[in-house]
Design an enzyme around this catalytic site. Structure first.
Site, PDB file in Angstrom:
ATOM      1  N   GLY A  52       0.833  -1.200   0.000  1.00  0.00           N
ATOM      2  CA  GLY A  52       0.000   0.000   0.000  1.00  0.00           C
ATOM      3  C   GLY A  52       0.868   1.250   0.000  1.00  0.00           C
ATOM      4  CB  CYS A  53       0.213   4.616  -1.364  1.00  0.00           C
ATOM      5  SG  CYS A  53      -1.475   4.818  -0.759  1.00  0.00           S
ATOM      6  CE1 TYR A  54      -1.996   8.232   3.753  1.00  0.00           C
ATOM      7  CE2 TYR A  54      -3.602   6.493   3.393  1.00  0.00           C
ATOM      8  CZ  TYR A  54      -3.303   7.835   3.521  1.00  0.00           C
ATOM      9  OH  TYR A  54      -4.307   8.753   3.427  1.00  0.00           O
TER      10      TYR A  54
END
Ligand code: NDP
Ligand code: X2W
Length: 315
Positions: free
Chosen positions: A133-135
């Site tokens: 995931g990006c975060y």
């Protein structure tokens, strides 16, 4: 050398569009299909500024995707939709590499979790790769170099541009509701909190927000240290960890999200210490659609096919 074939399921979306740009510039990959229900039949070149060929979007179901016998299939679907495609590709047994951008396999032991800067040595030739995931990427890059020095769970405050919420309409990608606003959500138990905790092996507390800008995210992380440290020592840890990494830059100042949009790397900086040297604040930025998704997927595809990890990625 004949090119390897690659297809994208969910190619209409934000991350799909970025993947198409990367693949269009790749010397050894041939984009063989782009699947979308909504754009079925339309010319890809009319929707993507980088792609120049004649390919059209097609609407392929799971069996049709598997029957293509691709070298690589990238799944860029919303969460919860990957399984039928993976099952069909497993069943077809044509040696296809699958890279899944969703959260669906990030906790599955049989899948390699592809955050190369931290875990590339763990890859054992798996052909099933879950893209982080990006975060979760930004959080882990902010903590990993000092994770053995922590006195308490790190706390991360995240702010993402609204492209992070995909194209399915919701409050979190509604520019009207986001105007002049900062929208908190999932303040405990966000998927990326569990994901980062699991892969780092350290419990992380994460509080996400979405902001009115389109792309790029900032994660500000508070770290309590088990012993007093000097700033130079902390910075040396980060510089040492990432000195050979083309896609992670360690800055002295706090990075700004406005400078990371459309860039392929992540930036980590600030390293502001409390007066007693027992607390440090680290700030990370990355483009959620690039290092947070498509660029990281390209690294994973390159590695799985035996290419240089950075092929087609501007570094
Ligand atoms: N946006 C981001 O910053 C990041 C996203 N991700 C993850 O990547 C994945 C893709 O995200 P993103 O590109 O933003 O998403 P989008 O909402 O922009 O695109 C989703 C794509 O999936 C297709 N789709 C939607 N529902 C279905 C369905 N039921 N069956 C088949 N196709 C479907 C859509 O096209 P059509 O409706 O035309 O078929 C579209 O092409 C998600 O899992 C997301 O969590 C990961 C990291 C960062
Ligand atoms: C702003 C926004 O809504 N962001 C998304 C994160 C996008 C991402 O990386 O998602 P996956 O883990 O689903 O792949 C979210 O918080 O769910």
């Amino acid at each position: 050398m004949s090119k390897k074939t690659i297809g994208i399921v969910g190619a209409r979306g934000h991350t799909g569009a970025e993947l198409i740009r990367l693949i269009a510039n790749h010397p050894a990959l041939e984009l063989a299909f782009v699947s979308s229900r909504e754009l079925d039949g339309q010319r890809l070149a009319d929707h993507n500024d980088t792609y120049k060929g004649e390919l059209r979007f097609t609407n392929l179901d799971a069996e049709a995707v598997a029957a293509q016998g691709m070298d690589v299939v990238i799944l860029a679907l919303p969460n919860g939709k990957a399984a039928p495609y993976v099952e069909a590709i497993d069943k077809a047994d044509k040696g296809t590499v699958v890279v899944d951008l969703s959260a669906d396999y990030r906790f599955d032991e049989r899948w390699f979790y592809g955050l190369p800067e931290l875990y590339r040595e763990r890859w054992r030739g798996e052909k099933r790769i879950s893209n982080p995931g990006c975060y979760a990427t930004a959080v882990q890059l902010s903590i990993a170099p000092v994770k053995d020095l922590l006195a308490a769970p790190p706390v991360s405050f995240g702010v993402s541009g609204y492209s992070g919420a995909g194209t399915t309409p919701s409050d979190r990608n509604d520019p009207e509701k986001l105007r002049d606003n900062l929208m908190p959500y999932s303040l405990t138990g966000h998927m990326h909190e569990r994901e980062a905790s699991r892969h780092l092996g350290v419990p992380v507390e994460f509080m996400p927000h979405v902001a009115p800008h389109f792309r790029g995210l900032t994660v500000t992380t508070n770290l309590y240290l088990a012993r007093p440290m000097k700033r130079d020592e902390v910075v040396a840890r980060f510089r040492g960890a990432y000195e050979n990494e083309k896609l992670v830059r360690v800055l002295d100042d706090a990075p700004w999200v406005s400078r990371i949009a459309n860039k392929h790397h992540a930036e980590v900086g600030a390293f502001e210490m409390s007066a007693d040297g027992r607390r440090v604040v680290v700030v990370a930025t990355l483009d959620n659609l690039l290092k947070g998704a498509a660029t990281q997927a390209m690294q994973n595809v390159n590695r799985a096919l035996g290419f240089d990890e950075y092929t087609s990625i501007p570094v």
